[in-house]
Design an enzyme around this catalytic site. Structure first.
Site, PDB file in Angstrom:
ATOM      1  N   CYS A 166       0.868  -1.383   0.014  1.00  0.00           N
ATOM      2  CA  CYS A 166      -0.015   0.111   0.036  1.00  0.00           C
ATOM      3  C   CYS A 166       0.882   1.271   0.031  1.00  0.00           C
ATOM      4  CB  CYS A 166      -1.058  -0.041   1.363  1.00  0.00           C
ATOM      5  SG  CYS A 166      -0.086   0.209   2.749  1.00  0.00           S
TER       6      CYS A 166
ATOM      7  N   ASP B 185       2.198   2.845   2.593  1.00  0.00           N
ATOM      8  CA  ASP B 185       1.884   3.486   3.622  1.00  0.00           C
ATOM      9  C   ASP B 185       3.322   3.496   4.590  1.00  0.00           C
ATOM     10  OD1 ASP B 185      -0.234   4.079   2.845  1.00  0.00           O
ATOM     11  OD2 ASP B 185      -1.445   2.834   4.387  1.00  0.00           O
TER      12      ASP B 185
ATOM     13  N   CYS C  45      -3.112   5.473   5.410  1.00  0.00           N
ATOM     14  CA  CYS C  45      -4.627   5.364   5.494  1.00  0.00           C
ATOM     15  C   CYS C  45      -5.117   5.623   6.920  1.00  0.00           C
ATOM     16  CB  CYS C  45      -5.116   3.879   5.217  1.00  0.00           C
ATOM     17  SG  CYS C  45      -4.762   2.843   6.304  1.00  0.00           S
TER      18      CYS C  45
ATOM     19  N   CYS D   9      -2.763  -2.911   8.637  1.00  0.00           N
ATOM     20  CA  CYS D   9      -2.316  -1.542   9.285  1.00  0.00           C
ATOM     21  C   CYS D   9      -2.056  -1.576  10.720  1.00  0.00           C
ATOM     22  CB  CYS D   9      -3.692  -0.471   9.061  1.00  0.00           C
ATOM     23  SG  CYS D   9      -4.173  -0.662   7.156  1.00  0.00           S
TER      24      CYS D   9
END
Ligand code: FES
Length: 137
Positions: free
Chosen positions: A34, A36, A59, A103
């Site tokens: 992603c 991140d 995110c 996450c």
């Protein structure tokens, strides 16, 4: 509702955002898929996480996870903080959608990376995988 109230609260009002200039340990991790990135700064006094700050370029779930993780480890002993799991973060957030579980993994990894850096700086243990300080004594 896809996200719990806790996730929304920590996303909209993240705790402990910022930088610690004279940090005792800094960890930065990223997720290649992603893109991140999460950075965590620790202040350690007498083996206790006395302060912690983070910056997350990612995110909403990553921001909420890092915010929650910093709240959870603040005031903990280093070896307790090292044991923080993504599952504990996810539970404290009252759940994350399955596609957002990674996450919370990023938050666990960022904390571990910062502690590993602290260990390295102080010659306490070569890596975060090494025996925690308490057990090693
Ligand atoms: Fe990758 Fe949230 S989507 S950390």
């Amino acid at each position: 509702m896809l996200y719990s109230d806790k996730v929304m609260d920590h996303f909209l009002h993240p705790r402990n955002v910022g930088i610690i200039e004279d940090a005792d340990g800094v960890g930065e991790v990223g997720n290649a898929v992603c893109g991140d990135i999460m950075k965590i700064y620790l202040k350690i006094d007498d083996g206790v996480v006395s302060d912690v700050k983070f910056h997350t370029f990612g995110c909403g779930s990553a921001i909420a996870s890092s915010s929650m993780a910093t709240e959870m480890i603040k005031g903990q002993r280093v070896e307790e903080a090292l044991a923080l799991s993504n599952k504990a973060v996810e539970e404290a957030l009252e759940g994350l959608p399955s596609q957002k579980l990674h996450c919370s993994v990023l938050a666990e990894e960022a904390v571990k990376s910062a502690i590993e850096n602290y260990y390295e700086k102080n010659g306490l243990a070569p890596t975060a995988d090494a025996v925690p300080v308490e057990a090693a004594q």
